[in-house]
Design an enzyme around this catalytic site. Structure first.
Site, short mmCIF file in Angstrom:
data_model
loop_
_atom_site.label_atom_id
_atom_site.label_comp_id
_atom_site.label_asym_id
_atom_site.label_seq_id
_atom_site.Cartn_x
_atom_site.Cartn_y
_atom_site.Cartn_z
N ALA A 255 26.09 -0.22 -5.62
CA ALA A 255 25.33 -0.28 -4.64
C ALA A 255 24.00 -0.74 -5.30
O ALA A 255 23.53 -0.45 -6.17
CB ALA A 255 24.85 1.14 -3.89
N LYS A 256 23.23 -1.82 -4.42
CA LYS A 256 21.99 -2.44 -4.97
C LYS A 256 20.60 -1.43 -4.53
O LYS A 256 20.14 -1.88 -3.39
CB LYS A 256 21.93 -3.83 -4.40
CG LYS A 256 21.83 -4.79 -5.52
CD LYS A 256 21.88 -6.34 -5.08
CE LYS A 256 20.48 -7.21 -5.44
NZ LYS A 256 20.39 -7.35 -7.03
N VAL A 257 20.62 -0.33 -5.21
CA VAL A 257 19.66 0.41 -4.84
C VAL A 257 18.34 0.09 -5.63
O VAL A 257 18.07 0.05 -6.84
CB VAL A 257 19.82 1.82 -5.21
CG1 VAL A 257 19.02 3.00 -4.83
CG2 VAL A 257 21.45 2.19 -4.85
N TYR B 127 16.93 0.38 -10.10
CA TYR B 127 16.53 -1.01 -11.20
C TYR B 127 15.48 -0.51 -12.20
O TYR B 127 15.13 -1.61 -12.97
CB TYR B 127 16.06 -2.30 -10.10
CG TYR B 127 17.29 -3.13 -9.68
CD1 TYR B 127 18.34 -2.43 -8.78
CD2 TYR B 127 17.67 -4.15 -10.51
CE1 TYR B 127 19.14 -3.20 -8.58
CE2 TYR B 127 18.80 -4.97 -10.10
CZ TYR B 127 19.42 -4.46 -9.09
OH TYR B 127 20.71 -5.38 -8.90
N PHE C 43 18.74 -3.38 -1.46
CA PHE C 43 18.27 -4.49 -1.15
C PHE C 43 19.44 -5.46 -1.34
O PHE C 43 20.38 -5.42 -2.27
CB PHE C 43 17.04 -4.78 -1.94
CG PHE C 43 17.32 -5.00 -3.59
CD1 PHE C 43 17.28 -3.83 -4.21
CD2 PHE C 43 17.05 -6.09 -4.18
CE1 PHE C 43 17.56 -3.85 -5.74
CE2 PHE C 43 17.31 -6.30 -5.56
CZ PHE C 43 17.53 -5.15 -6.23
#
Ligand code: PMP
Length: 312
Positions: free
Chosen positions: A155-157, A161, A34
């Site tokens: 990486a914005k996984v 989060y 995202f």
């Protein structure tokens, strides 16, 4: 009145109708990447400026590549979807736009291959995330930042989060505003949703990309302003926790947090315990830039409303 809109399954739809099934792979396993894109409202111009849209779309595409998520849309189509969602929604306040590339198959089974991928965008009104004037009181989290050998930190996984959420909740329940996460080796990585910068002897120092940071777009922006306008030098290197205690200034950068001074780390005041002069100067110039008040930086922005926004 705003009309909250999403880009979902290839169409612009009312946000309330953009719903996934409970069996959706990404919902079950966090198999999505995202972005967060800020829209900053300029009341004088009655204009909403989205910040560095192309850079965010580039990063989500890189995140998708790392995670073996398929991209069914071109870079331009993704940018267009973001702009259309923002325009159609009609907000006249600060917003946050969230593109997501996700495993959309409704199937049980842990893997990344042989699954369908989709792309969606939604938008939500979004004010200040941390106190920009008073600054943030931070604690070093007992939760260590996820390592590139576990989940690629650059990486914005979405699934990654939970690591950040544990740190943020630990900090807030302990009475702090934000967490500072250390790497597995005990060196400083970043905040739960922000990069971290310290000022020592007039130099800006931040952890390097191999310190499991998200390679921040706001960080790059702050560094560009700092070098161009304040003539400061930048260094990226390993930072010890104890260095933060003796730094002249510390601040955090992020799409949500903008540029927030850190006034305390583990109850040790940073400098004299008040927002530092360099952080304040950078913050001021950054805000002028993101609201469209600096012609030199106008290329960072996309104006949402080509006509007057629809208002009640
Ligand atoms: N680190 C983490 C973990 C984040 O979630 C964010 C916010 N996207 C950042 C750093 C800052 O990155 P950016 O400035 O690109 O928003």
């Amino acid at each position: 009145m705003p009309t909250p809109t999403a880009f979902f399954r290839g169409n612009l739809v009312p946000l309330a109708e953009a719903n996934v099934n409970v069996m959706t792979h990404a919902f079950n396993y966090g198999t999505a990447v995202f972005e967060g894109i800020r829209g900053n409202w300029n009341a004088d111009e009655q204009q909403l400026y989205l910040f560095k849209v192309a850079e965010h779309i580039r990063r989500i595409r890189q995140s998708a590549k790392i995670m073996r998520l398929g991209l069914n849309y071109s870079e331009q189509e993704m940018i267009d979807a973001v702009m259309q969602v923002a325009e159609r929604s009609g907000y006249t306040e600060d917003v946050y736009v969230r593109p997501i590339v996700y495993k959309s198959s409704e199937v049980v089974g842990v893997r990344m291959h042989d699954l369908q991928d989709d792309f969606l965008v939604f938008i939500t009104p979004f004010g200040a995330y941390l106190d920009l004037d008073k600054g943030a009181r931070c604690m070093t989290s007992s939760w260590r930042r996820v390592d590139d050998t576990s989940i690629p930190a650059r990486a914005k996984v979405t699934g990654l989060y939970v690591n950040n959420a544990l740190a943020k909740t630990e900090a807030q329940l302990a009475g702090f505003d934000e967490a500072i996460m250390l790497n597995q080796d005990g060196h400083v990585s970043e905040g739960s949703g922000e990069n971290i910068v310290m000022v020592r002897n007039g130099k800006l120092i931040s952890p390097a990309p191999q310190d499991n940071i998200l390679e921040g777009i706001t960080l790059e922006t702050a560094f560009e302003i700092a070098t161009k306008e304040l003539g400061l030098t930048i260094e990226r290197r390993t930072i010890d926790r104890s260095e933060l205690y003796i730094a002249d200034e510390v601040f955090m950068t992020g799409t949500a947090a903008h540029l927030t001074p850190v006034v305390e780390v583990d109850r040790v005041p940073v400098g004299d315990g008040r927002p530092g002069p360099i952080a304040k100067q950078l913050q001021e110039r950054y805000f002028a830039a993101i609201t469209g008040r600096v012609p030199e930086y106008r290329h960072w922005l996309q104006a949402v409303y080509t006509r007057e926004p629809v208002r009640a």
